[in-house]
Scaffold this motif. Structure first.
Motif, PDB file in Angstrom:
ATOM      1  N   PRO A 395      38.976  41.456  55.122  1.00 12.83           N
ATOM      2  CA  PRO A 395      39.013  40.207  54.352  1.00 12.83           C
ATOM      3  C   PRO A 395      40.426  39.847  53.902  1.00 12.83           C
ATOM      4  O   PRO A 395      41.317  40.692  53.841  1.00 12.83           O
ATOM      5  CB  PRO A 395      38.107  40.516  53.147  1.00 12.83           C
ATOM      6  CG  PRO A 395      37.269  41.666  53.566  1.00 12.83           C
ATOM      7  CD  PRO A 395      38.120  42.463  54.502  1.00 12.83           C
ATOM      8  N   ASP A 396      40.578  38.578  53.566  1.00  9.61           N
ATOM      9  CA  ASP A 396      41.865  38.074  53.098  1.00  9.61           C
ATOM     10  C   ASP A 396      42.215  38.707  51.749  1.00  9.61           C
ATOM     11  O   ASP A 396      41.362  38.836  50.863  1.00  9.61           O
ATOM     12  CB  ASP A 396      41.800  36.558  52.955  1.00  9.61           C
ATOM     13  CG  ASP A 396      43.130  35.971  52.539  1.00  9.61           C
ATOM     14  OD1 ASP A 396      44.096  36.061  53.318  1.00  9.61           O
ATOM     15  OD2 ASP A 396      43.190  35.434  51.408  1.00  9.61           O
ATOM     16  N   LEU A 397      43.496  39.108  51.587  1.00 12.78           N
ATOM     17  CA  LEU A 397      43.935  39.775  50.363  1.00 12.78           C
ATOM     18  C   LEU A 397      43.781  38.891  49.137  1.00 12.78           C
ATOM     19  O   LEU A 397      43.358  39.340  48.071  1.00 12.78           O
ATOM     20  CB  LEU A 397      45.397  40.220  50.500  1.00 12.78           C
ATOM     21  CG  LEU A 397      45.690  41.473  51.324  1.00 12.78           C
ATOM     22  CD1 LEU A 397      47.168  41.798  51.267  1.00 12.78           C
ATOM     23  CD2 LEU A 397      44.878  42.641  50.791  1.00 12.78           C
ATOM     24  N   GLU A 398      44.131  37.627  49.285  1.00 19.14           N
ATOM     25  CA  GLU A 398      44.068  36.717  48.141  1.00 19.14           C
ATOM     26  C   GLU A 398      42.644  36.600  47.613  1.00 19.14           C
ATOM     27  O   GLU A 398      42.414  36.553  46.404  1.00 19.14           O
ATOM     28  CB  GLU A 398      44.605  35.337  48.543  1.00 19.14           C
ATOM     29  CG  GLU A 398      44.738  34.374  47.363  1.00 19.14           C
ATOM     30  CD  GLU A 398      45.412  33.082  47.778  1.00 19.14           C
ATOM     31  OE1 GLU A 398      45.381  32.139  46.970  1.00 19.14           O
ATOM     32  OE2 GLU A 398      45.960  33.017  48.903  1.00 19.14           O
ATOM     33  N   GLU A 399      41.696  36.587  48.514  1.00 19.33           N
ATOM     34  CA  GLU A 399      40.297  36.516  48.100  1.00 19.33           C
ATOM     35  C   GLU A 399      39.885  37.778  47.335  1.00 19.33           C
ATOM     36  O   GLU A 399      39.223  37.715  46.298  1.00 19.33           O
ATOM     37  CB  GLU A 399      39.403  36.367  49.336  1.00 19.33           C
ATOM     38  CG  GLU A 399      37.909  36.423  49.022  1.00 19.33           C
ATOM     39  CD  GLU A 399      37.067  36.611  50.262  1.00 19.33           C
ATOM     40  OE1 GLU A 399      35.874  36.945  50.114  1.00 19.33           O
ATOM     41  OE2 GLU A 399      37.605  36.449  51.379  1.00 19.33           O
ATOM     42  N   LEU A 400      40.315  38.942  47.832  1.00 19.23           N
ATOM     43  CA  LEU A 400      39.964  40.194  47.172  1.00 19.23           C
ATOM     44  C   LEU A 400      40.603  40.313  45.791  1.00 19.23           C
ATOM     45  O   LEU A 400      39.977  40.774  44.842  1.00 19.23           O
ATOM     46  CB  LEU A 400      40.406  41.387  48.030  1.00 19.23           C
ATOM     47  CG  LEU A 400      39.518  41.754  49.221  1.00 19.23           C
ATOM     48  CD1 LEU A 400      40.061  43.008  49.881  1.00 19.23           C
ATOM     49  CD2 LEU A 400      38.077  41.979  48.771  1.00 19.23           C
ATOM     50  N   MET A 401      41.873  39.916  45.671  1.00 22.79           N
ATOM     51  CA  MET A 401      42.561  40.037  44.385  1.00 22.79           C
ATOM     52  C   MET A 401      41.864  39.234  43.290  1.00 22.79           C
ATOM     53  O   MET A 401      41.903  39.583  42.121  1.00 22.79           O
ATOM     54  CB  MET A 401      44.022  39.581  44.521  1.00 22.79           C
ATOM     55  CG  MET A 401      44.878  40.480  45.406  1.00 22.79           C
ATOM     56  SD  MET A 401      45.013  42.191  44.837  1.00 22.79           S
ATOM     57  CE  MET A 401      43.866  43.008  45.959  1.00 22.79           C
ATOM     58  N   GLY A 402      41.199  38.160  43.696  1.00 18.64           N
ATOM     59  CA  GLY A 402      40.451  37.369  42.720  1.00 18.64           C
ATOM     60  C   GLY A 402      39.168  38.042  42.270  1.00 18.64           C
ATOM     61  O   GLY A 402      38.532  37.593  41.308  1.00 18.64           O
ATOM     62  N   ARG A 403      38.776  39.106  42.943  1.00 19.19           N
ATOM     63  CA  ARG A 403      37.549  39.819  42.606  1.00 19.19           C
ATOM     64  C   ARG A 403      37.798  41.074  41.775  1.00 19.19           C
ATOM     65  O   ARG A 403      36.869  41.825  41.485  1.00 19.19           O
ATOM     66  CB  ARG A 403      36.799  40.192  43.892  1.00 19.19           C
ATOM     67  CG  ARG A 403      36.186  38.989  44.600  1.00 19.19           C
ATOM     68  CD  ARG A 403      35.823  39.313  46.045  1.00 19.19           C
ATOM     69  NE  ARG A 403      35.035  40.545  46.169  1.00 19.19           N
ATOM     70  CZ  ARG A 403      34.732  41.098  47.344  1.00 19.19           C
ATOM     71  NH1 ARG A 403      35.164  40.527  48.471  1.00 19.19           N
ATOM     72  NH2 ARG A 403      34.014  42.203  47.399  1.00 19.19           N
ATOM     73  N   ILE A 404      39.043  41.315  41.388  1.00 18.65           N
ATOM     74  CA  ILE A 404      39.335  42.471  40.541  1.00 18.65           C
ATOM     75  C   ILE A 404      38.634  42.270  39.194  1.00 18.65           C
ATOM     76  O   ILE A 404      38.786  41.227  38.551  1.00 18.65           O
ATOM     77  CB  ILE A 404      40.852  42.637  40.331  1.00 18.65           C
ATOM     78  CG1 ILE A 404      41.533  42.984  41.649  1.00 18.65           C
ATOM     79  CG2 ILE A 404      41.138  43.733  39.299  1.00 18.65           C
ATOM     80  CD1 ILE A 404      43.029  43.133  41.550  1.00 18.65           C
ATOM     81  N   PRO A 405      37.847  43.244  38.738  1.00 15.11           N
ATOM     82  CA  PRO A 405      37.088  43.060  37.495  1.00 15.11           C
ATOM     83  C   PRO A 405      37.990  43.103  36.259  1.00 15.11           C
ATOM     84  O   PRO A 405      39.171  43.474  36.348  1.00 15.11           O
ATOM     85  CB  PRO A 405      36.118  44.251  37.505  1.00 15.11           C
ATOM     86  CG  PRO A 405      36.838  45.304  38.291  1.00 15.11           C
ATOM     87  CD  PRO A 405      37.609  44.563  39.354  1.00 15.11           C
ATOM     88  N   THR A 406      37.428  42.723  35.137  1.00 11.48           N
ATOM     89  CA  THR A 406      38.154  42.823  33.872  1.00 11.48           C
ATOM     90  C   THR A 406      38.216  44.280  33.433  1.00 11.48           C
ATOM     91  O   THR A 406      37.438  45.122  33.884  1.00 11.48           O
ATOM     92  CB  THR A 406      37.460  41.990  32.787  1.00 11.48           C
ATOM     93  OG1 THR A 406      36.097  42.446  32.656  1.00 11.48           O
ATOM     94  CG2 THR A 406      37.474  40.519  33.142  1.00 11.48           C
ATOM     95  N   GLY A 407      39.143  44.579  32.541  1.00 12.21           N
ATOM     96  CA  GLY A 407      39.316  45.949  32.077  1.00 12.21           C
ATOM     97  C   GLY A 407      38.251  46.375  31.084  1.00 12.21           C
ATOM     98  O   GLY A 407      37.607  45.546  30.435  1.00 12.21           O
ATOM     99  N   ARG A 408      38.077  47.666  30.987  1.00 13.18           N
ATOM    100  CA  ARG A 408      37.170  48.247  29.996  1.00 13.18           C
ATOM    101  C   ARG A 408      37.890  49.393  29.307  1.00 13.18           C
ATOM    102  O   ARG A 408      38.429  50.292  29.962  1.00 13.18           O
ATOM    103  CB  ARG A 408      35.892  48.755  30.655  1.00 13.18           C
ATOM    104  CG  ARG A 408      34.991  49.509  29.688  1.00 13.18           C
ATOM    105  CD  ARG A 408      33.665  49.875  30.285  1.00 13.18           C
ATOM    106  NE  ARG A 408      32.884  50.718  29.388  1.00 13.18           N
ATOM    107  CZ  ARG A 408      31.625  51.069  29.578  1.00 13.18           C
ATOM    108  NH1 ARG A 408      30.983  50.628  30.650  1.00 13.18           N
ATOM    109  NH2 ARG A 408      31.004  51.854  28.725  1.00 13.18           N
TER     110      ARG A 408
END
Length: 469
Positions: A395-408
């Motif tokens: 998959p495209d990197l830009e698409e994946l980077m947008g799926r990084i979850p929020t921190g806990r």
């Protein structure tokens, strides 16, 4: 990996020359005696070989806590009106060698800065305790992640329990360090605090607390991360020419909900480091200097490594679920974060190529080199699998980077640090007038080089300026 701070050294001081207390006649002498023991301990620690300093840190912490109990009692007694400044006494001025300030041109060591007041002494003593707890955690992690080549190869249950215990202790010590720096932000500042070195500024103290929180979170993640152990095994096999597991059996790679949780912890660690980097990069330059680049480089690497680890764990989860192409893209995204010319934080323009110089000291790069090795190994293995068996699209990197979850956060809140206090029996003993019943510590004299102070740091220009505390 925690930052390899250098513990500061301090000037001599004799509190009986400045203070007296009808309530605790022996307090000023006791404080001076413990101050002398601490000063001698710090100077002796500085002379130790680097390999021997780690085992000496618990002794330094004990000396600091003992001195702080007396120093803070003296401060509280002055505040309460139960102690007084001696009539005709000179102005109280102490000096400490800075830890984070940039070195002057051709200087072997950071500058030694003198300032008036008891608060200056308190802030330096407490911050030194924060550095010491960080170094203690660093030595515990180094024993697991960077073992000496002479260590015996073993994979016993006992070693596994010892390693897990060391990781838990390192995490706890880093949280203690964070709470110590946070405590300093709650202490009142005297009017002349703006002239203090940047090491003690609220911005830098807040940044140090965030750095400790980030390192503590990554330390907890290490317990669930098998790959640092794999790297240790490989390195040990090469040095010893053996094919045995070193120290303990690494855990299985996380997947599913556990992988997502660990990734979120890594994102939280990255957020703490990004906050610290922003604070350090905007810290005001004072007459006593500015923050050195070593800590800025480390914090930038810490932020990158944390976020890269989050991508790696997301990639591990994808590969375990059969999405090898997606896993490869996550690994490539992690490598892009590590090697980007600008930071992923809001101060990317500040941290450029000048922070790319390599440091040989273990931990100075926040584990960046080891993370790069891990990513290279995973990418090579998964790419070979995908090219020969799976044939999946990455998959495209830009698409994946947008799926990084929020921190806990690992903990919702950090436990407040409680300053050491004298016990009832110790306070009762201080009420006795005259001698302490113990030998007063004779402090070592400064060498000519150590006695040199920079600019107006001899305190001569501070007469009549500000308060004693």
């Amino acid at each position: 990996m925690p930052f390899p701070y250098t513990l500061p050294t301090a000037s001599t001081i004799s509190y009986p020359s400045y203070f007296e207390s009808p309530l605790y006649p022996a307090l000023s002498l006791a404080a001076s005696s413990h101050r002398g023991s601490l000063r001698n301990a710090l100077k002796a620690h500085k002379r130790l070989p680097a390999a021997s300093q780690a085992s000496n840190i618990p002794f330094i912490i004990k000396q600091l806590e003992s001195y702080l109990a007396h120093l803070l009692t003296l401060y509280d007694t002055l505040t309460a009106g139960d102690a007084f400044f001696k009539e005709g006494a000179p102005r109280l001025i102490t000096s400490w060698r800075t830890v984070l300030s940039a070195r002057r041109v051709a200087a072997k060591e950071p500058p030694r800065v003198a300032r008036p007041g008891l608060s200056y002494e308190i802030f330096w003593s407490i911050s030194t305790l924060g550095y010491a707890y960080t170094l203690l955690a660093r030595s515990q992690l180094q024993g697991i992640l960077a073992p000496p080549s002479s260590s015996p190869a073993s994979g016993s249950t006992t070693d596994a329990a010892a390693a897990a215990n060391s990781l838990n202790q390192a995490t706890a010590n880093l949280f203690t360090s964070a709470s110590i720096f946070q405590h300093l932000l709650t202490r009142p500042l005297p009017p002349h605090a703006s002239s203090w070195p940047p090491d003690l500024s609220p911005q830098v103290l807040s940044a140090l607390s965030s750095i400790s929180l980030s390192a503590a979170t990554l330390s907890a993640v290490t317990k669930q991360d098998p790959y640092p152990t794999y790297l240790s095994i490989i390195a040990t096999e090469k040095k010893q020419q053996k094919s045995k597991e070193w120290l303990y059996n690494p855990p299985a790679p996380p997947a599913g909900v556990r992988a997502l949780l660990i990734a979120r912890l890594c994102v939280a660690a990255s957020d703490h480091a990004a906050k610290a980097l922003g604070l350090l990069s905007t810290a005001e330059k004072t007459d006593a200097g500015e923050i050195g680049e070593e800590l800025l480089r480390y914090t930038d690497s810490l932020q990158r490594v944390s976020r890269a680890k989050a991508c790696r764990f997301l990639g591990i989860d994808a590969e375990a679920a059969g999405r090898v192409g997606e896993g490869i893209s996550w690994i490539r995204g992690a490598k892009a974060i590590l090697n980007a010319s600008g930071s992923t934080s809001s101060v990317g323009s500040f941290v450029g190529d000048r922070f790319r110089r390599k440091d040989d000291t273990w931990g100075a790069d926040a584990g960046k080199v080891d993370e790069e090795k891990t990513l290279d190994a995973l990418e090579g293995r998964w790419k070979k699998l995908n090219d020969s068996v799976m044939f999946q699209k990455c998959p495209d990197l830009e698409e994946l980077m947008g799926r990084i979850p929020t921190g806990r956060e690992l903990h919702h809140s950090v436990k407040s640090w409680e300053p050491p206090k004298l016990g009832v029996d110790e306070l009762r003993a201080l009420r006795a007038a005259g001698d302490l019943g113990a030998e007063v510590v004779v402090e070592e004299e400064d060498s000519e080089e150590e006695a040199t102070r920079v600019g107006t740091d001899d305190g001569g220009n501070y007469a009549g300026r500000g308060g004693y505390y």
